[in-house]
Design a protein around this motif. Sequence first.
Motif, PDB file in Angstrom:
ATOM      1  N   PRO A   1      -9.202  17.535  21.687  1.00 50.56           N
ATOM      2  CA  PRO A   1      -9.317  18.719  22.667  1.00 50.56           C
ATOM      3  C   PRO A   1      -9.399  19.853  21.807  1.00 50.56           C
ATOM      4  O   PRO A   1     -10.038  20.832  22.083  1.00 50.56           O
ATOM      5  CB  PRO A   1      -8.191  18.730  23.683  1.00 50.56           C
ATOM      6  N   LEU A   2      -8.314  19.810  20.797  1.00 48.71           N
ATOM      7  CA  LEU A   2      -8.168  21.033  19.874  1.00 48.71           C
ATOM      8  C   LEU A   2      -9.611  21.432  19.163  1.00 48.71           C
ATOM      9  O   LEU A   2     -10.180  22.465  18.971  1.00 48.71           O
ATOM     10  CB  LEU A   2      -6.979  20.726  18.843  1.00 48.71           C
ATOM     11  N   GLY A   3     -10.226  19.986  18.542  1.00 47.14           N
ATOM     12  CA  GLY A   3     -11.300  20.297  17.810  1.00 47.14           C
ATOM     13  C   GLY A   3     -12.513  20.713  18.750  1.00 47.14           C
ATOM     14  O   GLY A   3     -13.416  21.630  18.204  1.00 47.14           O
ATOM     15  N   LEU A   4     -12.907  20.278  19.943  1.00 44.92           N
ATOM     16  CA  LEU A   4     -13.697  20.537  20.795  1.00 44.92           C
ATOM     17  C   LEU A   4     -13.505  22.005  21.267  1.00 44.92           C
ATOM     18  O   LEU A   4     -14.782  22.812  21.324  1.00 44.92           O
ATOM     19  CB  LEU A   4     -13.620  19.872  22.317  1.00 44.92           C
ATOM     20  N   ILE A   5     -12.394  22.508  21.556  1.00 44.11           N
ATOM     21  CA  ILE A   5     -12.385  23.909  21.795  1.00 44.11           C
ATOM     22  C   ILE A   5     -12.415  24.860  20.676  1.00 44.11           C
ATOM     23  O   ILE A   5     -13.173  25.990  20.843  1.00 44.11           O
ATOM     24  CB  ILE A   5     -10.816  24.100  22.258  1.00 44.11           C
ATOM     25  N   PHE A   6     -12.132  24.269  19.572  1.00 44.39           N
ATOM     26  CA  PHE A   6     -12.436  25.123  18.373  1.00 44.39           C
ATOM     27  C   PHE A   6     -13.952  25.187  18.122  1.00 44.39           C
ATOM     28  O   PHE A   6     -14.277  26.451  17.779  1.00 44.39           O
ATOM     29  CB  PHE A   6     -11.848  24.534  17.215  1.00 44.39           C
ATOM     30  N   LEU A   7     -14.516  24.107  18.401  1.00 46.02           N
ATOM     31  CA  LEU A   7     -15.983  24.157  18.273  1.00 46.02           C
ATOM     32  C   LEU A   7     -16.569  25.370  18.983  1.00 46.02           C
ATOM     33  O   LEU A   7     -17.588  25.992  18.754  1.00 46.02           O
ATOM     34  CB  LEU A   7     -16.641  22.915  18.743  1.00 46.02           C
TER      35      LEU A   7
ATOM     36  N   PHE B   1      -3.877  28.168  17.826  1.00 45.77           N
ATOM     37  CA  PHE B   1      -5.005  28.710  17.379  1.00 45.77           C
ATOM     38  C   PHE B   1      -6.213  28.986  18.262  1.00 45.77           C
ATOM     39  O   PHE B   1      -6.760  30.241  18.737  1.00 45.77           O
ATOM     40  CB  PHE B   1      -5.509  28.519  15.989  1.00 45.77           C
ATOM     41  N   PRO B   2      -6.826  27.795  18.719  1.00 46.42           N
ATOM     42  CA  PRO B   2      -7.989  27.750  19.760  1.00 46.42           C
ATOM     43  C   PRO B   2      -7.619  27.433  20.967  1.00 46.42           C
ATOM     44  O   PRO B   2      -8.684  27.784  21.858  1.00 46.42           O
ATOM     45  CB  PRO B   2      -8.864  26.510  18.936  1.00 46.42           C
TER      46      PRO B   2
END
Length: 467
Positions: free
Chosen positions: A249-255, A124-125
């Motif tokens: 990395p998923l969370g950071l990119i989604f941010l 998704f992100p």
Amino acid sequence: MMTDLEMNWVLSTPALLGIAASAIGLLLVLIMKFKVHAFLSLIIVSLLTAVATGIPTAALMPTLLGGFGSTLGSVALLVGLGAMLGRMLETSGGAQVLTDALINKFGEKRAPLALAVASLMFGFPIFFDAGLVVMLPIIFAVARRLGGSFLMYAFPSAVAFSVMHIFVPPHPGPVAATGLLGADVGLVLIFGLIVALPTWYVVGHLFGRYVGKKYDLPVPSILRGSTGDFADFESKPKLGTILMLLLLPLGLIFLNTGLNMAATAGLVSLDDGWVQVLRTLGETPVALLITVLLAMILLGWRKGKSASLIDSVVDSALGPVCSVILITGAGGMFGGVLRASGIGNAVADSLDAIGLPVIVAGFVIAAVVRVAQGSATVALTTAAALMQPVVMGNTDYSPIQLAAIVLALAAGSVFAGHVNDSGFWLVSRFFEMDTKTTLKTWTVGQALVAVVGFVIALAIFLIAGLF
């Protein structure tokens, strides 16, 4: 420089298309018949194509190096950092820990489905190439544990990243087309998922099972050292540690993407210092760098591993992926030459004059430009730019129909990725498939993604037109 180069120098559209077809044919002959290394073959054909299409001598090397460098700029950091993370997950035993957890939770028969669902969420992100590299160690470990063809496990996950990347905002292609055609990004997001998920089921799951049974490929060794290498690094980390390293990395990119969407909606300002800091942390290379450093701490130093051992493990990841990076860059060089020659624009202009219905014309233009020059993003933005006057000039389209047109163009832009697409070489090298097998599996799969996605988008367009 590239703007000045992207033009038809002296040749007609048929001549340009003939050169493009000949170049692709020569490339396949060099690689498949004469066994010339793909990196060398791509450079040779790129140079010959540039000369044949009349690119001036002074612009020859800038064109070649521009295509090579721009591709490496987006791929080399992601592949290198992703390979480092993958090697640490592999050698520490972390990939095996997560594999055991997945199999215990979902069962052996549903392991490929579990991997694909995780890839859909990660996709998704996170961009296609970065997501695939991060997931590969887990896919490798599951395939080794359960046996059978590697494609049975890897193909559904690769398609999952592909459909999310091409159909669903906040990825750049659908976002750019949404802006050009004046569609609502929220509706494109919702209907993008409606298109992406069934498309994945048909291509990733059903077709993936077919290619997995037809082509019995061994598990690649690209992210794995020889037997006994770095045995001292193994520590069997906790499942929570591995999940955190994969989700960070998923969370950071989604941010990052979330802040971009919030800025578009007017909720935050990109000029604010705190927004700029958080967006920088969420840039994909930075997010992967932070994750690699954290993995060195959690899987290395906190486990009592020496600094020299950690350095050796990390360094060992780069050698095997060097070939992947160079071949991918050379694929970008070939695509860059085709774009600079004006082949994509000539095709698009010719098709635009045919007079097909807007949603069909957009799909066909995007598909043919994609096949001609390789870049999905270029194909999508080219088609959207050509369709913009027609779409924006028609006030009869509902917001849902506008979203459907964007998704139809997105479907065309992924059609039949082949030897002029850097993503083709990324999959080929990481899966350790020869060119012929990659054409039969990945290229056909991408063509199916385009067709199935377009059919669903067309159905949405027609149903919306009834109300």
